[in-house]
Design a protein around this motif. Structure first.
Motif, PDB file in Angstrom:
ATOM      1  N   SER A  62       0.806  -1.230   0.000  1.00  0.00           N
ATOM      2  CA  SER A  62       0.000   0.000   0.000  1.00  0.00           C
ATOM      3  C   SER A  62       0.837   1.276   0.000  1.00  0.00           C
ATOM      4  O   SER A  62       0.380   2.307  -0.465  1.00  0.00           O
ATOM      5  CB  SER A  62      -0.958  -0.002   1.191  1.00  0.00           C
ATOM      6  N   SER A  63       2.074   1.215   0.474  1.00  0.00           N
ATOM      7  CA  SER A  63       2.899   2.419   0.535  1.00  0.00           C
ATOM      8  C   SER A  63       3.636   2.711  -0.777  1.00  0.00           C
ATOM      9  O   SER A  63       4.293   3.730  -0.905  1.00  0.00           O
ATOM     10  CB  SER A  63       3.920   2.301   1.666  1.00  0.00           C
ATOM     11  N   ARG A  64       3.510   1.811  -1.770  1.00  0.00           N
ATOM     12  CA  ARG A  64       4.169   1.996  -3.058  1.00  0.00           C
ATOM     13  C   ARG A  64       3.142   1.957  -4.179  1.00  0.00           C
ATOM     14  O   ARG A  64       2.141   1.268  -4.075  1.00  0.00           O
ATOM     15  CB  ARG A  64       5.182   0.871  -3.307  1.00  0.00           C
ATOM     16  N   PRO A  65       3.441   2.644  -5.281  1.00  0.00           N
ATOM     17  CA  PRO A  65       2.511   2.585  -6.409  1.00  0.00           C
ATOM     18  C   PRO A  65       2.559   1.223  -7.096  1.00  0.00           C
ATOM     19  O   PRO A  65       3.402   0.381  -6.773  1.00  0.00           O
ATOM     20  CB  PRO A  65       3.020   3.687  -7.337  1.00  0.00           C
ATOM     21  N   VAL A  66       1.685   1.027  -8.036  1.00  0.00           N
ATOM     22  CA  VAL A  66       1.679  -0.194  -8.833  1.00  0.00           C
ATOM     23  C   VAL A  66       3.045  -0.353  -9.484  1.00  0.00           C
ATOM     24  O   VAL A  66       3.651   0.623  -9.927  1.00  0.00           O
ATOM     25  CB  VAL A  66       0.543  -0.120  -9.883  1.00  0.00           C
ATOM     26  N   ALA A  67       3.546  -1.597  -9.541  1.00  0.00           N
ATOM     27  CA  ALA A  67       4.888  -1.852 -10.054  1.00  0.00           C
ATOM     28  C   ALA A  67       4.864  -2.917 -11.141  1.00  0.00           C
ATOM     29  O   ALA A  67       4.001  -3.796 -11.148  1.00  0.00           O
ATOM     30  CB  ALA A  67       5.789  -2.316  -8.911  1.00  0.00           C
ATOM     31  N   VAL A  68       5.835  -2.838 -12.033  1.00  0.00           N
ATOM     32  CA  VAL A  68       6.072  -3.876 -13.032  1.00  0.00           C
ATOM     33  C   VAL A  68       7.288  -4.656 -12.558  1.00  0.00           C
ATOM     34  O   VAL A  68       8.344  -4.075 -12.297  1.00  0.00           O
ATOM     35  CB  VAL A  68       6.318  -3.276 -14.432  1.00  0.00           C
ATOM     36  N   THR A  69       7.115  -5.975 -12.417  1.00  0.00           N
ATOM     37  CA  THR A  69       8.196  -6.834 -11.937  1.00  0.00           C
ATOM     38  C   THR A  69       8.172  -8.154 -12.687  1.00  0.00           C
ATOM     39  O   THR A  69       7.242  -8.445 -13.433  1.00  0.00           O
ATOM     40  CB  THR A  69       8.066  -7.130 -10.423  1.00  0.00           C
ATOM     41  N   SER A  70       9.172  -8.964 -12.424  1.00  0.00           N
ATOM     42  CA  SER A  70       9.219 -10.307 -12.996  1.00  0.00           C
ATOM     43  C   SER A  70       8.103 -11.167 -12.409  1.00  0.00           C
ATOM     44  O   SER A  70       7.815 -11.095 -11.213  1.00  0.00           O
ATOM     45  CB  SER A  70      10.562 -10.969 -12.701  1.00  0.00           C
ATOM     46  N   VAL A  71       7.509 -11.997 -13.233  1.00  0.00           N
ATOM     47  CA  VAL A  71       6.495 -12.932 -12.755  1.00  0.00           C
ATOM     48  C   VAL A  71       7.140 -14.009 -11.880  1.00  0.00           C
ATOM     49  O   VAL A  71       6.467 -14.653 -11.079  1.00  0.00           O
ATOM     50  CB  VAL A  71       5.710 -13.532 -13.946  1.00  0.00           C
ATOM     51  N   ASP A  72       8.440 -14.161 -11.985  1.00  0.00           N
ATOM     52  CA  ASP A  72       9.154 -15.202 -11.250  1.00  0.00           C
ATOM     53  C   ASP A  72       9.626 -14.751  -9.873  1.00  0.00           C
ATOM     54  O   ASP A  72      10.627 -15.247  -9.366  1.00  0.00           O
ATOM     55  CB  ASP A  72      10.339 -15.702 -12.080  1.00  0.00           C
ATOM     56  N   MET A  73       8.906 -13.836  -9.250  1.00  0.00           N
ATOM     57  CA  MET A  73       9.277 -13.452  -7.887  1.00  0.00           C
ATOM     58  C   MET A  73       8.989 -14.621  -6.939  1.00  0.00           C
ATOM     59  O   MET A  73       8.188 -15.503  -7.276  1.00  0.00           O
ATOM     60  CB  MET A  73       8.569 -12.160  -7.457  1.00  0.00           C
ATOM     61  N   PRO A  74       9.623 -14.652  -5.783  1.00  0.00           N
ATOM     62  CA  PRO A  74       9.412 -15.758  -4.837  1.00  0.00           C
ATOM     63  C   PRO A  74       7.939 -15.926  -4.473  1.00  0.00           C
ATOM     64  O   PRO A  74       7.196 -14.954  -4.366  1.00  0.00           O
ATOM     65  CB  PRO A  74      10.223 -15.333  -3.615  1.00  0.00           C
ATOM     66  N   GLY A  75       7.535 -17.171  -4.313  1.00  0.00           N
ATOM     67  CA  GLY A  75       6.177 -17.470  -3.893  1.00  0.00           C
ATOM     68  C   GLY A  75       5.207 -17.765  -5.026  1.00  0.00           C
ATOM     69  O   GLY A  75       4.034 -18.009  -4.792  1.00  0.00           O
ATOM     70  N   TYR A  76       5.703 -17.749  -6.285  1.00  0.00           N
ATOM     71  CA  TYR A  76       4.820 -18.034  -7.421  1.00  0.00           C
ATOM     72  C   TYR A  76       4.080 -19.336  -7.182  1.00  0.00           C
ATOM     73  O   TYR A  76       4.676 -20.358  -6.883  1.00  0.00           O
ATOM     74  CB  TYR A  76       5.617 -18.112  -8.722  1.00  0.00           C
ATOM     75  N   ALA A  77       2.749 -19.297  -7.296  1.00  0.00           N
ATOM     76  CA  ALA A  77       1.943 -20.492  -7.029  1.00  0.00           C
ATOM     77  C   ALA A  77       1.108 -20.943  -8.209  1.00  0.00           C
ATOM     78  O   ALA A  77       0.576 -22.039  -8.191  1.00  0.00           O
ATOM     79  CB  ALA A  77       1.029 -20.236  -5.820  1.00  0.00           C
ATOM     80  N   GLY A  78       0.975 -20.100  -9.254  1.00  0.00           N
ATOM     81  CA  GLY A  78       0.215 -20.517 -10.414  1.00  0.00           C
ATOM     82  C   GLY A  78      -0.406 -19.356 -11.147  1.00  0.00           C
ATOM     83  O   GLY A  78      -0.171 -18.187 -10.819  1.00  0.00           O
ATOM     84  N   ALA A  79      -1.199 -19.694 -12.159  1.00  0.00           N
ATOM     85  CA  ALA A  79      -1.843 -18.679 -12.980  1.00  0.00           C
ATOM     86  C   ALA A  79      -3.185 -19.199 -13.476  1.00  0.00           C
ATOM     87  O   ALA A  79      -3.385 -20.407 -13.604  1.00  0.00           O
ATOM     88  CB  ALA A  79      -0.949 -18.312 -14.164  1.00  0.00           C
ATOM     89  N   ARG A  80      -4.074 -18.262 -13.757  1.00  0.00           N
ATOM     90  CA  ARG A  80      -5.407 -18.598 -14.267  1.00  0.00           C
ATOM     91  C   ARG A  80      -5.752 -17.622 -15.392  1.00  0.00           C
ATOM     92  O   ARG A  80      -5.285 -16.489 -15.403  1.00  0.00           O
ATOM     93  CB  ARG A  80      -6.478 -18.471 -13.188  1.00  0.00           C
ATOM     94  N   ARG A  81      -6.618 -18.075 -16.286  1.00  0.00           N
ATOM     95  CA  ARG A  81      -7.128 -17.237 -17.360  1.00  0.00           C
ATOM     96  C   ARG A  81      -8.637 -17.113 -17.184  1.00  0.00           C
ATOM     97  O   ARG A  81      -9.391 -17.982 -17.624  1.00  0.00           O
ATOM     98  CB  ARG A  81      -6.780 -17.857 -18.712  1.00  0.00           C
ATOM     99  N   PRO A  82      -9.089 -16.022 -16.540  1.00  0.00           N
ATOM    100  CA  PRO A  82     -10.537 -15.834 -16.370  1.00  0.00           C
ATOM    101  C   PRO A  82     -11.224 -15.668 -17.716  1.00  0.00           C
ATOM    102  O   PRO A  82     -10.643 -15.161 -18.663  1.00  0.00           O
ATOM    103  CB  PRO A  82     -10.633 -14.542 -15.559  1.00  0.00           C
ATOM    104  N   THR A  83     -12.448 -16.117 -17.774  1.00  0.00           N
ATOM    105  CA  THR A  83     -13.231 -15.991 -18.999  1.00  0.00           C
ATOM    106  C   THR A  83     -14.551 -15.309 -18.696  1.00  0.00           C
ATOM    107  O   THR A  83     -15.024 -15.319 -17.568  1.00  0.00           O
ATOM    108  CB  THR A  83     -13.504 -17.387 -19.602  1.00  0.00           C
ATOM    109  N   ALA A  84     -15.120 -14.743 -19.728  1.00  0.00           N
ATOM    110  CA  ALA A  84     -16.406 -14.034 -19.569  1.00  0.00           C
ATOM    111  C   ALA A  84     -17.536 -15.005 -19.351  1.00  0.00           C
ATOM    112  O   ALA A  84     -17.503 -16.145 -19.672  1.00  0.00           O
ATOM    113  CB  ALA A  84     -16.669 -13.182 -20.792  1.00  0.00           C
TER     114      ALA A  84
END
Length: 84
Positions: A62-84
């Protein structure tokens, strides 16, 4: 942040990152596409939006603005593709 971004595209997401991490279809790391939700930790407590080239945009703290970073940061647990 992800809830706001998807709303702009006409798709409603719940507020909870844990709930968002169960929406849509699972996506393997090597199959990520821009717009996929990437989530972190177990239980899930952080989520970002994949933007391509191994990068994501996320509201880190909350104390920092939105950031662009690597997706491979520690703790990666997965990904999903939401659909309409």
């Amino acid at each position: 942040m992800t809830q706001f971004a998807y709303a702009a595209a006409g798709l409603s997401l719940p507020h909870s990152s844990r709930t968002q991490s169960g929406m849509g279809a699972p996506v393997a790391r090597q199959d990520l596409q821009p717009g996929d939700l990437v989530y972190y930790y177990s239980p899930v407590s952080h989520i970002g939006l994949y933007i391509g080239n191994g990068q994501m945009v996320h509201a880190s703290v909350s104390s920092r603005p939105v950031a662009v970073t690597s997706v491979d940061m520690p703790g990666y647990a997965g990904a999903r593709r939401p659909t309409a």
